[in-house]
Design an enzyme around this catalytic site. Structure first.
Site: not given
Ligand code: IDP
Ligand code: MG
Length: 150
Positions: A9, A49, A57, A102, A112, A115, A126
């Site tokens: 990320k 997502y 969120f 993490r 975090n 993914h 994905e």
């Protein structure tokens, strides 16, 4: 061999942790078979997502994942989804087992580090969001025979 989709990320890129995280996956014996360095646009983020649309969120999540470059990857190995979910740790770094990625690198649920697909079905979906078949490379790592018994 099974495949999963992992993505470093924007916090990982900005904190200079790309090599550290990839190194941990490599040393475990997992095999990298595809990788890009991209800045996701909103459309791709929404597709990735999609399962979280409507959650409180969601907007913050899309804003965060499009806030800087990311490193989408495909990794291969036996039981790869289970193995990588375990290495990553719980979604919330505060609850992550000690020694997980993490736990080692993150302090907050929204930043975090990594993914990872949560099932073979999501892995398939994905991977297809980020890579064409031609972009996934088939090869043998020379140490494979020392990672898995024949
Ligand atoms: P996962 O990344 O461990 O699979 P998911 O439930 O799929 O966790 O959530 C996707 C991402 O959304 C998480 O990695 C985390 O960054 C963020 N997230 C999940 N739940 C919350 C929340 O309650 N508040 C803020 N962010 C969240
Ligand atoms: Mg998830």
């Amino acid at each position: 061999m099974e495949r999963t989709f992992l993505m470093l990320k924007p916090d990982t890129v900005q904190r200079g942790l790309i090599g550290k995280i990839i190194g941990r996956l490599e040393r475990r014996g997992l095999k990298l078979v595809a990788m890009k360095f991209i800045w996701m646009d909103r459309a791709l983020a929404e597709r990735h997502y999609g399962e979280h649309v409507g959650k409180p969120f969601y907007e913050d999540l899309v804003a965060f994942i499009t806030s800087g470059p990311v490193v989408p990857m495909v990794w291969e190995g036996k039981n790869i989804v289970e193995v990588t979910r375990a290495i990553m740790g719980q979604t919330n770094p505060v609850e992550s087992d000690v020694g997980t990625i993490r736990d080692d690198f993150a302090m907050d649920l929204s930043m975090n580090i990594i993914h990872g697909s949560d099932s073979r079905e999501s892995a398939k979906r994905e991977i297809a969001n980020f890579f064409t078949k031609d972009e996934i490379v088939n090869y043998t790592r020379v140490d494979e025979c020392w990672v898995y018994p024949r």
